[in-house]
Scaffold this active site. Structure first.
Site, PDB file in Angstrom:
ATOM      1  N   ARG A 144      -7.733   6.108  16.326  1.00 22.15           N
ATOM      2  CA  ARG A 144      -6.686   6.412  15.449  1.00 22.15           C
ATOM      3  C   ARG A 144      -6.430   7.876  14.746  1.00 22.15           C
ATOM      4  NH1 ARG A 144      -6.465   2.409  18.000  1.00 22.15           N
ATOM      5  NH2 ARG A 144      -6.071   0.199  17.369  1.00 22.15           N
ATOM      6  N   TYR A 154     -15.252  -3.790  15.902  1.00 20.77           N
ATOM      7  CA  TYR A 154     -14.515  -4.232  17.094  1.00 20.77           C
ATOM      8  C   TYR A 154     -15.239  -3.497  18.309  1.00 20.77           C
ATOM      9  CZ  TYR A 154     -11.579  -6.780  14.030  1.00 20.77           C
ATOM     10  OH  TYR A 154     -10.925  -7.615  12.832  1.00 20.77           O
ATOM     11  N   ASP A 158      10.473  -6.683  -3.896  1.00 22.01           N
ATOM     12  CA  ASP A 158       9.373  -7.237  -2.814  1.00 22.01           C
ATOM     13  C   ASP A 158       8.912  -8.603  -3.321  1.00 22.01           C
ATOM     14  OD1 ASP A 158       6.415  -5.316  -2.178  1.00 22.01           O
ATOM     15  OD2 ASP A 158       6.251  -7.594  -2.361  1.00 22.01           O
ATOM     16  N   LYS A 189       7.645  -4.703  15.059  1.00 24.08           N
ATOM     17  CA  LYS A 189       8.065  -3.349  14.611  1.00 24.08           C
ATOM     18  C   LYS A 189       9.106  -2.600  15.600  1.00 24.08           C
ATOM     19  CE  LYS A 189       6.925  -1.499  11.308  1.00 24.08           C
ATOM     20  NZ  LYS A 189       7.748  -1.662   9.884  1.00 24.08           N
ATOM     21  N   GLY A 223      -6.408  -7.554  23.079  1.00 23.99           N
ATOM     22  CA  GLY A 223      -5.554  -6.696  23.221  1.00 23.99           C
ATOM     23  C   GLY A 223      -5.580  -5.345  22.535  1.00 23.99           C
ATOM     24  N   PHE A 267       0.892  -1.390   0.066  1.00 19.06           N
ATOM     25  CA  PHE A 267      -0.033  -0.013   0.059  1.00 19.06           C
ATOM     26  C   PHE A 267       0.865   1.250   0.124  1.00 19.06           C
ATOM     27  CE2 PHE A 267      -2.236   2.858   3.545  1.00 19.06           C
ATOM     28  CZ  PHE A 267      -2.635   3.552   2.643  1.00 19.06           C
ATOM     29  N   ILE A 268       1.703   1.379   1.042  1.00 18.46           N
ATOM     30  CA  ILE A 268       2.433   2.964   1.209  1.00 18.46           C
ATOM     31  C   ILE A 268       3.601   2.817   0.107  1.00 18.46           C
ATOM     32  CG2 ILE A 268       3.561   4.593   2.696  1.00 18.46           C
ATOM     33  CD1 ILE A 268       2.118   3.167   5.119  1.00 18.46           C
ATOM     34  N   TYR A 319       2.387  -7.525  16.344  1.00 12.95           N
ATOM     35  CA  TYR A 319       2.652  -6.783  15.142  1.00 12.95           C
ATOM     36  C   TYR A 319       3.854  -5.620  15.858  1.00 12.95           C
ATOM     37  CZ  TYR A 319       2.472  -2.707  11.967  1.00 12.95           C
ATOM     38  OH  TYR A 319       2.747  -1.633  11.277  1.00 12.95           O
ATOM     39  N   THR A 372       6.576   2.667  12.832  1.00 11.53           N
ATOM     40  CA  THR A 372       5.121   2.920  12.921  1.00 11.53           C
ATOM     41  C   THR A 372       4.801   3.598  14.462  1.00 11.53           C
ATOM     42  OG1 THR A 372       3.014   1.958  13.458  1.00 11.53           O
ATOM     43  CG2 THR A 372       4.653   0.626  14.019  1.00 11.53           C
ATOM     44  N   ASP A 373       3.672   4.477  14.593  1.00 12.44           N
ATOM     45  CA  ASP A 373       3.362   5.079  15.863  1.00 12.44           C
ATOM     46  C   ASP A 373       2.891   3.982  16.911  1.00 12.44           C
ATOM     47  OD1 ASP A 373       0.810   4.122  14.733  1.00 12.44           O
ATOM     48  OD2 ASP A 373      -0.061   6.183  15.345  1.00 12.44           O
ATOM     49  N   GLU A 374       2.690   2.743  16.515  1.00 15.47           N
ATOM     50  CA  GLU A 374       2.056   1.632  17.273  1.00 15.47           C
ATOM     51  C   GLU A 374       3.256   1.171  18.139  1.00 15.47           C
ATOM     52  OE1 GLU A 374      -0.666  -1.258  15.626  1.00 15.47           O
ATOM     53  OE2 GLU A 374      -1.089   0.141  13.807  1.00 15.47           O
ATOM     54  N   ASN A 428      -1.824   6.028  11.626  1.00 16.15           N
ATOM     55  CA  ASN A 428      -2.627   4.985  10.512  1.00 16.15           C
ATOM     56  C   ASN A 428      -2.706   5.737   9.031  1.00 16.15           C
ATOM     57  OD1 ASN A 428      -3.456   3.822  13.006  1.00 16.15           O
ATOM     58  ND2 ASN A 428      -4.570   2.518  12.048  1.00 16.15           N
TER      59      ASN A 428
HETATM   60  P1  NAD Z   1       1.603  -3.791   3.162  1.00 17.24           P
HETATM   61  O1  NAD Z   1       1.277  -4.845   4.096  1.00 17.24           O
HETATM   62  O2  NAD Z   1       0.455  -3.126   2.309  1.00 17.24           O
HETATM   63  O3  NAD Z   1       2.516  -3.907   2.333  1.00 17.24           O
HETATM   64  C1  NAD Z   1       3.774  -4.847   2.543  1.00 17.24           C
HETATM   65  C2  NAD Z   1       4.537  -5.214   1.509  1.00 17.24           C
HETATM   66  O4  NAD Z   1       5.979  -5.702   1.918  1.00 17.24           O
HETATM   67  C3  NAD Z   1       3.954  -6.121   0.528  1.00 17.24           C
HETATM   68  O5  NAD Z   1       4.170  -5.551  -0.889  1.00 17.24           O
HETATM   69  C4  NAD Z   1       4.926  -7.329   0.734  1.00 17.24           C
HETATM   70  O6  NAD Z   1       4.648  -8.163  -0.334  1.00 17.24           O
HETATM   71  C5  NAD Z   1       5.902  -6.820   1.085  1.00 17.24           C
HETATM   72  N1  NAD Z   1       6.765  -7.856   1.888  1.00 17.24           N
HETATM   73  C6  NAD Z   1       6.549  -8.735   2.950  1.00 17.24           C
HETATM   74  N2  NAD Z   1       7.339  -9.317   3.406  1.00 17.24           N
HETATM   75  C7  NAD Z   1       8.593  -9.125   2.547  1.00 17.24           C
HETATM   76  C8  NAD Z   1       9.664  -9.822   2.517  1.00 17.24           C
HETATM   77  N3  NAD Z   1      10.127 -10.865   3.124  1.00 17.24           N
HETATM   78  N4  NAD Z   1      10.660  -9.391   1.479  1.00 17.24           N
HETATM   79  C9  NAD Z   1       9.993  -8.661   0.640  1.00 17.24           C
HETATM   80  N5  NAD Z   1       8.998  -7.823   0.489  1.00 17.24           N
HETATM   81  C10 NAD Z   1       7.912  -8.222   1.602  1.00 17.24           C
HETATM   82  O7  NAD Z   1       2.049  -2.501   4.032  1.00 17.24           O
HETATM   83  P2  NAD Z   1       1.991  -0.978   4.160  1.00 17.24           P
HETATM   84  O8  NAD Z   1       0.311  -0.558   4.722  1.00 17.24           O
HETATM   85  O9  NAD Z   1       2.204  -0.540   2.885  1.00 17.24           O
HETATM   86  O10 NAD Z   1       3.050  -0.504   5.193  1.00 17.24           O
HETATM   87  C11 NAD Z   1       4.350  -0.259   4.824  1.00 17.24           C
HETATM   88  C12 NAD Z   1       5.091  -0.196   6.032  1.00 17.24           C
HETATM   89  O11 NAD Z   1       4.697   1.201   6.767  1.00 17.24           O
HETATM   90  C13 NAD Z   1       5.222  -1.368   6.859  1.00 17.24           C
HETATM   91  O12 NAD Z   1       6.470  -1.315   7.379  1.00 17.24           O
HETATM   92  C14 NAD Z   1       4.173  -0.760   7.988  1.00 17.24           C
HETATM   93  O13 NAD Z   1       4.692  -1.673   9.306  1.00 17.24           O
HETATM   94  C15 NAD Z   1       4.374   0.623   7.920  1.00 17.24           C
HETATM   95  N6  NAD Z   1       3.330   1.225   8.591  1.00 17.24           N
HETATM   96  C16 NAD Z   1       2.125   1.167   7.741  1.00 17.24           C
HETATM   97  C17 NAD Z   1       1.053   2.109   8.379  1.00 17.24           C
HETATM   98  C18 NAD Z   1      -0.383   1.840   7.942  1.00 17.24           C
HETATM   99  O14 NAD Z   1      -1.470   2.534   8.287  1.00 17.24           O
HETATM  100  N7  NAD Z   1      -0.540   1.132   6.720  1.00 17.24           N
HETATM  101  C19 NAD Z   1       1.156   3.027   9.388  1.00 17.24           C
HETATM  102  C20 NAD Z   1       2.304   2.996  10.059  1.00 17.24           C
HETATM  103  C21 NAD Z   1       3.477   2.489   9.396  1.00 17.24           C
HETATM  104  P1  TYD Z   2      -6.474  -1.608  11.319  1.00 19.83           P
HETATM  105  O1  TYD Z   2      -6.794  -0.973   9.996  1.00 19.83           O
HETATM  106  O2  TYD Z   2      -6.229  -2.931  11.628  1.00 19.83           O
HETATM  107  O3  TYD Z   2      -5.197  -0.831  11.804  1.00 19.83           O
HETATM  108  P2  TYD Z   2      -4.613  -0.656  13.394  1.00 19.83           P
HETATM  109  O4  TYD Z   2      -5.006  -1.884  14.008  1.00 19.83           O
HETATM  110  O5  TYD Z   2      -3.206  -1.304  13.009  1.00 19.83           O
HETATM  111  O6  TYD Z   2      -4.491   0.508  13.800  1.00 19.83           O
HETATM  112  O7  TYD Z   2      -7.807  -0.838  12.274  1.00 19.83           O
HETATM  113  C1  TYD Z   2      -7.829   0.307  12.751  1.00 19.83           C
HETATM  114  C2  TYD Z   2      -9.180   0.362  13.807  1.00 19.83           C
HETATM  115  O8  TYD Z   2     -10.083  -0.324  13.235  1.00 19.83           O
HETATM  116  C3  TYD Z   2      -8.636  -0.383  14.990  1.00 19.83           C
HETATM  117  O9  TYD Z   2      -9.128   0.232  16.144  1.00 19.83           O
HETATM  118  C4  TYD Z   2      -9.391  -1.935  14.739  1.00 19.83           C
HETATM  119  C5  TYD Z   2     -10.539  -1.165  13.962  1.00 19.83           C
HETATM  120  N1  TYD Z   2     -11.170  -2.369  13.332  1.00 19.83           N
HETATM  121  C6  TYD Z   2     -12.584  -2.759  13.263  1.00 19.83           C
HETATM  122  O10 TYD Z   2     -13.216  -2.273  14.269  1.00 19.83           O
HETATM  123  N2  TYD Z   2     -12.862  -3.758  12.621  1.00 19.83           N
HETATM  124  C7  TYD Z   2     -12.079  -4.355  11.572  1.00 19.83           C
HETATM  125  O11 TYD Z   2     -12.508  -5.275  10.939  1.00 19.83           O
HETATM  126  C8  TYD Z   2     -10.897  -3.998  11.515  1.00 19.83           C
HETATM  127  C9  TYD Z   2      -9.799  -4.597  10.377  1.00 19.83           C
HETATM  128  C10 TYD Z   2     -10.250  -2.951  12.256  1.00 19.83           C
END
Ligand code: NAD
Ligand code: TYD
Length: 344
Positions: free
Chosen positions: A220, A213, A42, A160, A281, A20-21, A156, A132-134, A185
């Protein structure tokens, strides 16, 4: 402020660029830097999707390599060809980590270690570690600053933290040019539809229930993905090595409010929202103090309501993209049903 780094002509390795990102970041860089080159490494796990990059696959500035960040030889060879790394690759879904944390440790912690080892023996000038902020855990009031203790609560987030601190340790110990980002997020186009916003939008479009949930009161801080890409870009230019930077939008919203807005935007009935047993949790609230990155000159530009509306529209207009994913995956039942079933 120290002199800005020039990033115009960099050849950059992006790990996890099919996610995604990562895919949004590759688009962003190719759009804004006509002379940059990008190698996307990837593994294409369930979350990696080359459809996210269809429009750039023939761009001579872009190269895709399917491979694992844990492959030392492959990583070492790629590191000879690049001047910078932006490391996104990770297992990222909290619910999956609750069911089985193994891949999270192996990819997020060990995979990051492999990259850092390769960095030690390379001429790379900049390594951006996307954390991540988590990592801070949850808090009811106030905001976490970058030097606060890390207290992760999900498997998770704990993985991280392992990666985040390993990156820090390689800066302290070996003086490697590492900068850590801790974004909140993200939401926007190309987000895998197991995550909250795309799951709810696509379920609503399919007339399915939206599994909220607990009481839906968890909070967030929602950051539009393009704003996050700009933050990464800015930190590449102006960030100080060895530092961590929080990236948030100061945009705290309860899950129930988002669920209701999605239903309204799609002109569906509120009865689609179903309260279901809480995530194990489940962190109540994430909130980060972003003064440090503001001081570098970044602030979020997208207003939340508009960004949510345009995101919802994107999923409405790109049904092929997410239907293909949902058809392929058996796992779109519900994670909460899985882990409660396992506990009986
Ligand atoms: P995502 O799950 O959409 O994408 C992860 C990508 O990593 C996928 O394309 C997957 O194929 C690749 N990947 C996984 N394991 C691999 C490996 N062993 N070798 C090579 N490629 C591999 O994740 P995202 O939401 O785009 O998040 C990207 C980064 O940003 C992550 O490190 C995540 O922890 C961090 N992050 C995400 C968010 C969010 O809200 N999505 C927020 C804060 C931080
Ligand atoms: P998520 O997108 O899984 O991100 P994170 O838990 O890493 O912040 O979830 C965002 C918020 O939405 C989190 O409080 C959990 C809630 N949630 C639901 O209520 N229902 C769902 O089906 C999912 C996936 C998340």
């Amino acid at each position: 402020m120290a002199e800005e780094r020039r990033i115009e002509d960099l050849t950059l390795l992006v790990t996890g660029g099919a996610g995604f990102i990562g895919s949004n970041f590759i688009h962003y860089m190719l759009d804004h830097y006509p002379r940059c080159k990008i190698i996307n490494l990837d593994k294409l796990t369930y979350a990696g999707n080359l459809d996210n990059l269809k429009d750039v696959e023939k761009d001579p500035r872009y190269e895709f390599i399917q491979g694992d960040i844990r492959d030392r030889e492959l990583v070492r060879n790629i590191f000879k060809r690049v001047q910078g790394v932006v490391h996104f690759a990770a297992e990222t879904h909290v619910d999956r980590s609750i069911l089985d944390a193994g891949e999270f440790v192996l990819t997020d912690v060990y995979g990051t270690f492999v990259l850092l080892e390769a960095l030690k023996n390379s001429d790379i000038k900049l390594f951006i570690h996307v954390s991540t902020d988590e990592v801070y855990g949850s808090r009811d009031k106030g905001y976490f600053k970058e030097d606060d203790p890390l207290c992760p609560s999900s498997p998770y987030a704990a993985s991280k933290v392992g990666a985040d601190r390993m990156a820090y340790a390689y800066w302290v110990t070996y003086g490697l040019p590492i900068i850590i980002l801790r974004p909140s997020n993200n939401f926007g186009p190309y987000q895998y539809p197991e995550k909250f916003i795309p799951l709810f939008v696509t379920n609503a479009l399919e007339g399915k229930n939206l599994p909220l949930y607990g009481k839906g009161t968890n909070v967030r801080d929602w950051l539009y993905v393009e704003d996050n890409c700009r933050a990464i870009e800015l930190v590449m230019r102006r960030g100080k090595v060895g530092e961590a930077y929080n990236v948030g939008a100061n945009n705290e919203v309860q899950n129930i409010t988002i669920a209701e807005r999605i239903v309204d935007l799609l002109e569906k009935h509120k009865s689609l929202i179903k309260f279901v047993p809480d995530r194990l949790g489940h962190d109540k609230r994430y909130a980060v103090d972003c003064r440090k990155i503001h001081a570098l000159g970044w602030k979020p530009e997208k207003e939340f309501d508009k960004a949510l509306a345009s995101t919802v529209r994107w999923y409405q207009e790109n049904t092929d993209w997410w239907q293909k994913i949902k058809e392929k995956s058996k796992e779109f039942k519900s994670f909460y049903e899985e882990y409660y079933r396992d506990r009986k």
